[in-house]
Design a protein around this motif. Structure first.
Motif, PDB file in Angstrom:
ATOM      1  N   GLU A  60     118.204  27.672  66.058  1.00 29.89           N
ATOM      2  CA  GLU A  60     118.968  29.804  67.068  1.00 29.89           C
ATOM      3  C   GLU A  60     119.878  29.435  67.775  1.00 29.89           C
ATOM      4  O   GLU A  60     120.937  29.809  68.033  1.00 29.89           O
ATOM      5  N   ARG A  61     119.234  28.161  68.795  1.00 33.10           N
ATOM      6  CA  ARG A  61     120.235  28.344  70.541  1.00 33.10           C
ATOM      7  C   ARG A  61     121.823  27.685  70.269  1.00 33.10           C
ATOM      8  O   ARG A  61     123.257  28.474  70.540  1.00 33.10           O
ATOM      9  N   ASP A  62     121.737  27.187  69.412  1.00 28.23           N
ATOM     10  CA  ASP A  62     122.665  26.245  68.728  1.00 28.23           C
ATOM     11  C   ASP A  62     124.007  26.979  68.537  1.00 28.23           C
ATOM     12  O   ASP A  62     124.624  26.997  68.904  1.00 28.23           O
ATOM     13  N   LEU A  63     123.498  28.071  67.144  1.00 32.58           N
ATOM     14  CA  LEU A  63     124.132  28.787  66.638  1.00 32.58           C
ATOM     15  C   LEU A  63     124.423  29.668  67.106  1.00 32.58           C
ATOM     16  O   LEU A  63     126.072  30.440  67.676  1.00 32.58           O
ATOM     17  N   GLU A  64     123.893  30.162  69.373  1.00 32.97           N
ATOM     18  CA  GLU A  64     124.898  30.927  69.886  1.00 32.97           C
ATOM     19  C   GLU A  64     125.036  30.679  69.876  1.00 32.97           C
ATOM     20  O   GLU A  64     126.958  31.065  70.492  1.00 32.97           O
ATOM     21  N   GLU A  65     125.503  29.444  70.926  1.00 30.02           N
ATOM     22  CA  GLU A  65     126.440  28.667  71.995  1.00 30.02           C
ATOM     23  C   GLU A  65     127.579  28.303  70.905  1.00 30.02           C
ATOM     24  O   GLU A  65     128.338  29.186  71.384  1.00 30.02           O
TER      25      GLU A  65
END
Length: 109
Positions: free
Chosen positions: A12-17
């Motif tokens: 999820e963090r990867d997608l946001e970044e």
């Protein structure tokens, strides 16, 4: 049979970044397009989770429990456990994959 596809907090963090980076350096439209395509690739795993290839960086170490699908140059790294597909990493494949995979998958980060 349909599998449940789940994103780890790291994915999820990867997608946001990824979205933030593309929006800043290209456009929000491009960022939204990439995000949509990555989510389609992830959703496709509900029907065919075994279709992904083994990441070569892990195969070289004898690790064959993770698979990957692409929306080039992006890679979606996942693992099938029972009737669930866990997505661990969504990353630009041009990055240092050996270090990323070791840190995220092998160290449990």
């Amino acid at each position: 049979m349909s599998f449940e596809v789940l994103l780890t907090s790291g994915a999820e963090r990867d997608l946001e970044e990824l979205y933030d980076y593309i929006a800043e350096y290209d456009s929000t439209a491009s960022a939204a397009h990439v995000l949509d395509q990555l989510m389609k690739a992830a959703a496709g795993l509900a029907s065919f989770p075994e279709r992904g290839a083994y990441p070569k960086e892990l195969s070289a170490l004898g690790i064959r429990e993770y698979r990957q699908v692409f929306f080039k140059p992006y890679r979606v790294i996942y693992r099938v456990l029972g009737e669930r597909v866990y997505i661990y990493l969504i990353v630009d494949g041009r990055r240092d994959m050996q270090a990323l995979l070791a840190r995220r998958l092998l160290s449990g980060e």
